[in-house]
Structure formats: structure tokens, C-alpha cells
Design a protein around this motif. Structure first.
Motif, PDB file in Angstrom:
ATOM      1  N   GLY A  40       0.779  -1.225   0.000  1.00  0.00           N
ATOM      2  CA  GLY A  40       0.000   0.000   0.000  1.00  0.00           C
ATOM      3  C   GLY A  40       0.810   1.275   0.000  1.00  0.00           C
ATOM      4  N   VAL A  41       1.932   1.310   0.716  1.00  0.00           N
ATOM      5  CA  VAL A  41       2.735   2.531   0.804  1.00  0.00           C
ATOM      6  C   VAL A  41       3.310   2.897  -0.560  1.00  0.00           C
ATOM      7  N   ALA A  42       3.926   1.931  -1.230  1.00  0.00           N
ATOM      8  CA  ALA A  42       4.523   2.198  -2.541  1.00  0.00           C
ATOM      9  C   ALA A  42       3.454   2.572  -3.560  1.00  0.00           C
ATOM     10  N   LEU A  43       2.312   1.890  -3.514  1.00  0.00           N
ATOM     11  CA  LEU A  43       1.257   2.167  -4.486  1.00  0.00           C
ATOM     12  C   LEU A  43       0.640   3.540  -4.248  1.00  0.00           C
ATOM     13  N   ASP A  44       0.420   3.907  -2.979  1.00  0.00           N
ATOM     14  CA  ASP A  44      -0.108   5.232  -2.683  1.00  0.00           C
ATOM     15  C   ASP A  44       0.874   6.314  -3.133  1.00  0.00           C
ATOM     16  N   THR A  45       2.157   6.073  -2.934  1.00  0.00           N
ATOM     17  CA  THR A  45       3.164   7.037  -3.375  1.00  0.00           C
ATOM     18  C   THR A  45       3.117   7.204  -4.884  1.00  0.00           C
ATOM     19  N   SER A  46       3.001   6.096  -5.599  1.00  0.00           N
ATOM     20  CA  SER A  46       2.963   6.164  -7.065  1.00  0.00           C
ATOM     21  C   SER A  46       1.742   6.931  -7.559  1.00  0.00           C
ATOM     22  N   LYS A  47       0.602   6.790  -6.872  1.00  0.00           N
ATOM     23  CA  LYS A  47      -0.602   7.534  -7.268  1.00  0.00           C
ATOM     24  C   LYS A  47      -0.379   9.039  -7.130  1.00  0.00           C
ATOM     25  N   ALA A  48       0.232   9.436  -6.014  1.00  0.00           N
ATOM     26  CA  ALA A  48       0.467  10.860  -5.778  1.00  0.00           C
ATOM     27  C   ALA A  48       1.470  11.433  -6.778  1.00  0.00           C
ATOM     28  N   VAL A  49       2.492  10.664  -7.121  1.00  0.00           N
ATOM     29  CA  VAL A  49       3.473  11.115  -8.112  1.00  0.00           C
ATOM     30  C   VAL A  49       2.816  11.256  -9.482  1.00  0.00           C
ATOM     31  N   ALA A  50       2.031  10.261  -9.877  1.00  0.00           N
ATOM     32  CA  ALA A  50       1.340  10.315 -11.160  1.00  0.00           C
ATOM     33  C   ALA A  50       0.373  11.493 -11.213  1.00  0.00           C
ATOM     34  N   ASP A  51      -0.303  11.755 -10.093  1.00  0.00           N
ATOM     35  CA  ASP A  51      -1.235  12.876 -10.051  1.00  0.00           C
ATOM     36  C   ASP A  51      -0.510  14.198 -10.260  1.00  0.00           C
ATOM     37  N   VAL A  76      -3.041   7.764   0.791  1.00  0.00           N
ATOM     38  CA  VAL A  76      -3.008   8.189   2.192  1.00  0.00           C
ATOM     39  C   VAL A  76      -1.579   8.627   2.501  1.00  0.00           C
ATOM     40  N   VAL A  77      -1.425   9.886   2.876  1.00  0.00           N
ATOM     41  CA  VAL A  77      -0.093  10.464   3.108  1.00  0.00           C
ATOM     42  C   VAL A  77       0.123  10.634   4.610  1.00  0.00           C
ATOM     43  N   TYR A  78       1.344  10.300   5.060  1.00  0.00           N
ATOM     44  CA  TYR A  78       1.690  10.360   6.479  1.00  0.00           C
ATOM     45  C   TYR A  78       2.795  11.383   6.700  1.00  0.00           C
ATOM     46  N   ASP A  79       2.979  11.784   7.955  1.00  0.00           N
ATOM     47  CA  ASP A  79       4.107  12.652   8.273  1.00  0.00           C
ATOM     48  C   ASP A  79       5.333  11.801   8.588  1.00  0.00           C
ATOM     49  N   ASP A  80       6.426  12.459   8.953  1.00  0.00           N
ATOM     50  CA  ASP A  80       7.680  11.733   9.177  1.00  0.00           C
ATOM     51  C   ASP A  80       7.624  10.815  10.389  1.00  0.00           C
ATOM     52  N   GLY A 117       5.006   8.939  11.005  1.00  0.00           N
ATOM     53  CA  GLY A 117       4.082   7.860  10.689  1.00  0.00           C
ATOM     54  C   GLY A 117       2.639   8.147  11.037  1.00  0.00           C
ATOM     55  N   ASN A 118       2.335   9.408  11.363  1.00  0.00           N
ATOM     56  CA  ASN A 118       0.963   9.787  11.668  1.00  0.00           C
ATOM     57  C   ASN A 118       0.246  10.269  10.406  1.00  0.00           C
ATOM     58  N   PHE A 119      -1.053  10.064  10.347  1.00  0.00           N
ATOM     59  CA  PHE A 119      -1.821  10.505   9.193  1.00  0.00           C
ATOM     60  C   PHE A 119      -1.633  11.999   8.955  1.00  0.00           C
ATOM     61  N   ASP A 120      -1.415  12.378   7.690  1.00  0.00           N
ATOM     62  CA  ASP A 120      -1.225  13.777   7.325  1.00  0.00           C
ATOM     63  C   ASP A 120      -2.390  14.273   6.463  1.00  0.00           C
ATOM     64  N   ASP A 121      -2.609  13.609   5.312  1.00  0.00           N
ATOM     65  CA  ASP A 121      -3.645  14.090   4.399  1.00  0.00           C
ATOM     66  C   ASP A 121      -3.907  13.028   3.334  1.00  0.00           C
ATOM     67  N   TYR A 122      -4.885  13.303   2.479  1.00  0.00           N
ATOM     68  CA  TYR A 122      -5.168  12.452   1.327  1.00  0.00           C
ATOM     69  C   TYR A 122      -4.771  13.183   0.051  1.00  0.00           C
ATOM     70  N   VAL A 123      -4.371  12.413  -0.954  1.00  0.00           N
ATOM     71  CA  VAL A 123      -4.251  12.930  -2.313  1.00  0.00           C
ATOM     72  C   VAL A 123      -5.274  12.184  -3.150  1.00  0.00           C
TER      73      VAL A 123
END
Length: 358
Positions: A95-106, A130-134, A136-142
Motif C-alpha cells: 500500500g505505501v509504494a502504491l499510494d506514493t505512485s498515485k500521488a506522483v502520477a497525479d 493516504v499520506v503520512y508525516d515523518d 508515521g501519523n496521518f497527514d492528508d489524502y491525495v
């Protein structure tokens, strides 16, 4: 009444599909930027490169070690992909890698390919990161404006992952039918901002049917690294059907409870928390006894059976879970009745007792 169904541009599943030209034929891009987890790329990189290049895509760069989805990491990868003139982002892993790829593509308005290497989540098919802070806490959605252009699910890779990941995915999928039914009864809109289509509700209901029919056999196959029809059914259920069901069918109490658990020291994977929360949702809604009995049966058969003490939740913490589950920023408002923290806490305690007695 406006209805909206979100879906990937293409979904390809099978043993060995990442190394075949045919899997990538729907893509329009010419230059791929691949990112993913260290372990995920170590098992897929060579085959993935063969598949992409055979389909005419140049692999401009491969970025391993993507183990966090933070805005700093996303922005760094955006810069690297832009420097490589990439028009196709390929995310590989969990999930982490896939969420990162979605945000980069966006950020780049690029094509997106997701390549899950475990079947523990419905993230591969959704448009949300789902984006987290450094810390590991929830930060925001893209929110990307569309689902992935291609979801590529190689069951020959996924079967090599520990069985617990398949079970976690089944726990998440366990909620899909019941949450979509709650949203439909309440006439609330879904993640799409519109109402669910009949197709979305049908897909959501099929997740539970598949878990009941194929789940136990799929676990047995996974334990022996065997790609069987039952295993294929459950991988599709965890990944595609649950993904379409939650995004276009909607979320309700189960994921609201899940968010409530996140405000405590609960120590458990997301899928197990959501599975428990689904039983609590059925209690909350006073669903028919045969439906509750059927859900409890599947819950135990698939080895999802956990109690509050297994999550490190004592009676005082139940109140915290319930209060946070009923806050305005959860999906509890999608339930077809008004839910107070008191009613939510009662449902959690009753679910725990039913699980113990089953």
C-alpha cells in the motif's frame, strides 16, 4: 439522482503477467519511471522490465526503497520522474509504494500502473493516496482524478508472500458488502460524490460471497505457494472487487470504527481491525440474525477471529474508539440511523462478546 462508478482503465491478473507484452497494450505512454519497495522490486524488477520494454516503453529509471508515503518523498520522486521525462509511473509493492505512485502520477498528470506484490489491501485499484508525516501519523489524502490506468496483478508473485497478508486483505474485503448496503439504505453519496450504481452494489456483495466460497481454500493454497482457481478468486476479491466496492459503493461504520481504533494504541493490522469492526457494524444496525450468523461463521473460518483484548483495547479504550468513530471526519454518517458514541460503544462490546461465544 446522479450515479458514478469508478474503475481502473484495465485490470490484468494471472500467473506471470508482468513479463508479457499483452499486459501493457492499453498504455499510451513511452517512458516509464518505476518505484517500489526494496523487496517488491527485487522479486519483480527483471520480469517487469521485460514486459514494459516488449510493449515499447523505455524504462527511464527504477527507484527502490520506497517505504514511506510522505509529501517530502512524493515531491522528491516527482522531481526525479520529471527529470527522466517519464509519462508513465509504475508503482510496485504494498500500500505505501502504491499510494506514493498515485500521488506522483497525479502531480505529473502521468499514466499510472500499479503492480501489487501482496493481496492485503484494495489500494491498487483506487484513486486515493493516504499520506503520512515523518513520524508515521496521518497527514492528508491525495485524490487523483481517476483510478489507475492499469492494475497488473501477478498471482505467481503474490502467492510467494506470507499467508497473513492474504488474510489481512480478506479482513478488509469482509466489510465491503455491509458498508455498501448501509450507504445504499441511507441514500448517502459515495467517495465519487454521487450515488452508487447497481453494479457497484452487486460487486460489493460478491466480495462476501467469494470469501465464503473460496477463502479457506485460498489460504490453504497460499500456504503451499500454489496458484489455484480459489487463490485467483480471492486475489481478485481482495484487490479488484473490494476496491471497486468501497470506492463506488461507499464506506460506513466499519471503517469509522477503524479510524476510531487508530486514535488508540491498538496493535493490529488494518484488515483485522476492519473485520472486527464489521461485526460491530452488523450489531449496530440490528441486521437480521441469519446475516450476523453467516458473518460470524466466515469471520472464524478465515481465521480473522480476534477480540478487543487481542488488539490491546480494554474497556476504557472502547469509549475512546466509539467517540472518535462518531466524529464528523469519519464515515459513520453514512449509516442509515443516527449513531451516538454510546450506541457505538455498546456495539463494540456486544460484538466482542458474540465473537467470544461463537
Amino acid at each position: 439522482m446522479r450515479k458514478h462508478l469508478l474503475a481502473p482503465g484495465a485490470y490484468v491478473q494471472g500467473d506471470g503477467v508482468i513479463a508479457t507484452e499483452e499486459s501493457f497494450r492499453t498504455l499510451q505512454g513511452t517512458t516509464a519511471f518505476v518505484l517500489g519497495g526494496e523487496t517488491a522490486l527485487s522479486t519483480t524488477e527483471s520480469d517487469l522490465q521485460v514486459g514494459l520494454e516488449s510493449a515499447g516503453l523505455d524504462v527511464a529509471a527504477i527507484e527502490p526503497g520506497v517505504d514511506s508515503c510522505t509529501f517530502d518523498r512524493i515531491n522528491s520522486l516527482v522531481d526525479e520522474a520529471a527529470a527522466a521525462a517519464a509519462d508513465t509511473i509504475v508503482g510496485v509493492g504494498g500500500g505505501v509504494a502504491l499510494d506514493t505512485s498515485k500521488a506522483v502520477a497525479d502531480a505529473l498528470d502521468a499514466e499510472l500502473v500499479t503492480v501489487p506484490t501482496i493481496a492485503s489491501t484494495d489500494a491498487p485499484c483506487s484513486s486515493v493516496s493516504v499520506v503520512y508525516d515523518d513520524d508515521g501519523n496521518f497527514d492528508d489524502y491525495v485524490h487523483r482524478d481517476r483510478d489507475p490506468d492499469l492494475v497488473l496483478v501477478d498471482t505467481g508473485v503474490i502467492v510467494q508472500a506470507p499467508t497473513r497478508f492474504l488474510r489481512y486483505g480478506m479482513g478488509d474485503a469482509f466489510a465491503t458488502r455491509f458498508e455498501a448496503e448501509a450507504v445504499a439504505r441511507s441514500s448517502e453519496v459515495t467517495h465519487t460524490g454521487a450515488h452508487a450504481t447497481g453494479a457497484a452494489l452487486t460487486l460489493a456483495r460478491s466480495t462476501f460471497d467469494n470469501l465464503r466460497s473460496y477463502g479457506e481454500s485460498a489460504i490453504a493454497a497460499n500456504q503451499r505457494d500454489a496458484v489455484t482457481p480459489a487463490f485467483e478468486h480471492i486475489v481478485e476479491t481482495n484487490t479488484l472487487l473490494s476496491g471497486l466496492g468501497f470506492e463506488s459503493g461507499g464506506l460506513a461504520a466499519a471503517h469509522a470504527f477503524g479510524k476510531g481504533f487508530s486514535k488508540t494504541d491498538a496493535d493490529a493490522p488494518h484488515g483485522l481491525l476492519i473485520a472486527f469492526s464489521t461485526i460491530a457494524q452488523l450489531v449496530l444496525e440490528d441486521r437480521e440474525p441469519d446475516i450476523l450468523d453467516s458473518a460470524l461463521d466466515v469471520y472464524h473460518t478465515l481465521g480473522l477471529d480476534r477480540r478487543l483484548t487481542d488488539f490491546g483495547i480494554d474497556d476504557a479504550a472502547v469509549e475512546i474508539v466509539a467517540k472518535n468513530a462518531c466524529s464528523e471526519d469519519t464515515t459513520m454518517g453514512n449509516e442509515p440511523m443516527n449513531v451516538t458514541p454510546g450506541r457505538a460503544a455498546a456495539a463494540l462490546r456486544t460484538a466482542d462478546e458474540l465473537i467470544a461465544r461463537y
